[in-house]
Design an enzyme around this catalytic site. Structure first.
Site, PDB file in Angstrom:
ATOM      1  N   GLY A   9     -83.407 -22.371  59.477  1.00  0.00           N
ATOM      2  CA  GLY A   9     -82.825 -21.035  59.491  1.00  0.00           C
ATOM      3  C   GLY A   9     -82.314 -20.637  60.857  1.00  0.00           C
ATOM      4  O   GLY A   9     -82.580 -19.535  61.346  1.00  0.00           O
ATOM      5  N   VAL A  61     -83.840 -25.485  51.637  1.00  0.00           N
ATOM      6  CA  VAL A  61     -85.178 -26.033  51.855  1.00  0.00           C
ATOM      7  C   VAL A  61     -86.210 -25.482  50.873  1.00  0.00           C
ATOM      8  O   VAL A  61     -87.396 -25.838  50.955  1.00  0.00           O
ATOM      9  CB  VAL A  61     -85.651 -25.816  53.309  1.00  0.00           C
ATOM     10  N   ASN A  87     -88.750 -21.441  60.392  1.00  0.00           N
ATOM     11  CA  ASN A  87     -88.353 -20.050  60.591  1.00  0.00           C
ATOM     12  C   ASN A  87     -87.786 -19.411  59.321  1.00  0.00           C
ATOM     13  O   ASN A  87     -87.633 -18.189  59.262  1.00  0.00           O
ATOM     14  CB  ASN A  87     -87.314 -20.000  61.725  1.00  0.00           C
ATOM     15  N   TYR A 154     -94.070 -10.923  50.151  1.00  0.00           N
ATOM     16  CA  TYR A 154     -93.729 -11.428  51.477  1.00  0.00           C
ATOM     17  C   TYR A 154     -94.984 -11.679  52.302  1.00  0.00           C
ATOM     18  O   TYR A 154     -95.152 -12.752  52.901  1.00  0.00           O
ATOM     19  CB  TYR A 154     -92.820 -10.415  52.175  1.00  0.00           C
ATOM     20  N   VAL A 155     -95.896 -10.712  52.317  1.00  0.00           N
ATOM     21  CA  VAL A 155     -97.102 -10.858  53.134  1.00  0.00           C
ATOM     22  C   VAL A 155     -98.038 -11.908  52.550  1.00  0.00           C
ATOM     23  O   VAL A 155     -98.696 -12.645  53.291  1.00  0.00           O
ATOM     24  CB  VAL A 155     -97.812  -9.499  53.308  1.00  0.00           C
ATOM     25  N   LYS A 158     -96.726 -15.090  53.840  1.00  0.00           N
ATOM     26  CA  LYS A 158     -96.991 -15.250  55.267  1.00  0.00           C
ATOM     27  C   LYS A 158     -98.470 -15.501  55.537  1.00  0.00           C
ATOM     28  O   LYS A 158     -98.823 -16.281  56.438  1.00  0.00           O
ATOM     29  CB  LYS A 158     -96.515 -14.011  56.030  1.00  0.00           C
ATOM     30  N   ILE A 186     -91.677  -5.884  64.648  1.00  0.00           N
ATOM     31  CA  ILE A 186     -90.288  -5.421  64.585  1.00  0.00           C
ATOM     32  C   ILE A 186     -89.522  -6.028  65.757  1.00  0.00           C
ATOM     33  O   ILE A 186     -89.945  -5.927  66.910  1.00  0.00           O
ATOM     34  CB  ILE A 186     -90.220  -3.882  64.636  1.00  0.00           C
TER      35      ILE A 186
END
Length: 239
Positions: A9, A61, A87, A154-155, A158, A186
């Site tokens: 990315g 990917v 990334n 998303y979390v 992660k 941020i």
């Protein structure tokens, strides 16, 4: 350590900044993109001004066979591989109960599964490098198991990256491979900056250079003994 790096990315944003920073430090670099061919090639041309070898390669990917092909192409064109920075990862801000199956799968695929596919493909080459680095990207507070209002998928992805990275770190240190995680908050290229900045103790976003610094801390040859760690770059956000 041989200086050969793949940054996924990396046509734009954080990935591009990292790849250019590594090029400035003498690394041959592979810029990966999925759709941004023009920007990836522009970045590769910029990296070449540092006197290193730089290439731009396309792959989705989230598909294991394309991740495998990407890594093999990098090794062939750069002559080896010693650093992988994962990334890639799309964000989704949406109430948890409203996330569709397709959205859930896309977020998990782009953030977590892509990381696994690229890393798995790269491991034989990293083991052969006699000293290698994997740097994965999570997000600020992903290691804290708390409820999320709008970015649950998303979390979860992660947080999965953190668990995956720690597990790999323990296993791969015997192969002279370190595995660490950078967790930005941020950043200057984030969306909704005007809304978020007042909530930050630092009253400003992280710069791309500050993200580069965190990544380089883990890649630096002096960091051989540092593995399985999470470094937040969040300016004191939500401590």
């Amino acid at each position: 350590m041989i200086k050969k790096a793949l940054i996924t990315g990396s046509a734009v944003g954080i990935g591009r900044a990292i790849a250019l920073d590594l090029a400035s430090k003498g690394f041959d670099v592979a810029f990966h993109y999925n759709q941004s061919a023009v920007k990836a090639n522009q970045a590769a041309n910029q990296a070449a001004t540092y006197g290193v070898k730089s290439i731009a390669l396309q792959a989705d990917v989230t598909k294991p066979e394309q991740a495998q092909s990407l890594v093999e192409n990098v090794v062939e064109k750069l002559g080896g591989l010693s650093v992988v920075v994962n990334n890639v990862g799309n964000f989704l801000g949406k109430p948890t109960s409203e996330i569709s199956i397709a959205e859930w799968q896309e977020v998990i695929d782009s953030n977590l599964n892509s990381n696994f596919y690229v890393t798995t493909a790269a491991l034989p080459y990293l083991k052969a490098a006699n000293g290698a680095r994997i740097v994965n990207f999570a997000c600020a507070h992903a290691q804290n198991v708390v409820a999320r209002k709008t970015n649950t998928a998303y979390v979860i992805a992660k947080t999965g990256i953190i668990i995956y990275s720690k597990s790999l770190a323990q296993e791969l240190i015997r192969d002279k491979i370190t595995v660490n995680v950078v967790s930005p908050g941020i950043v200057e290229n984030s969306f909704d900056l005007e809304e978020m900045i007042p909530k930050l103790p630092a009253k400003r976003p992280a710069t791309l250079q500050e993200i580069n610094h965190a990544v380089w801390f883990f890649i630096n040859p002096d960091s051989d003994y540092i593995t399985g760690q999470v470094l937040e770059v969040s300016g004191g956000w939500n401590l």
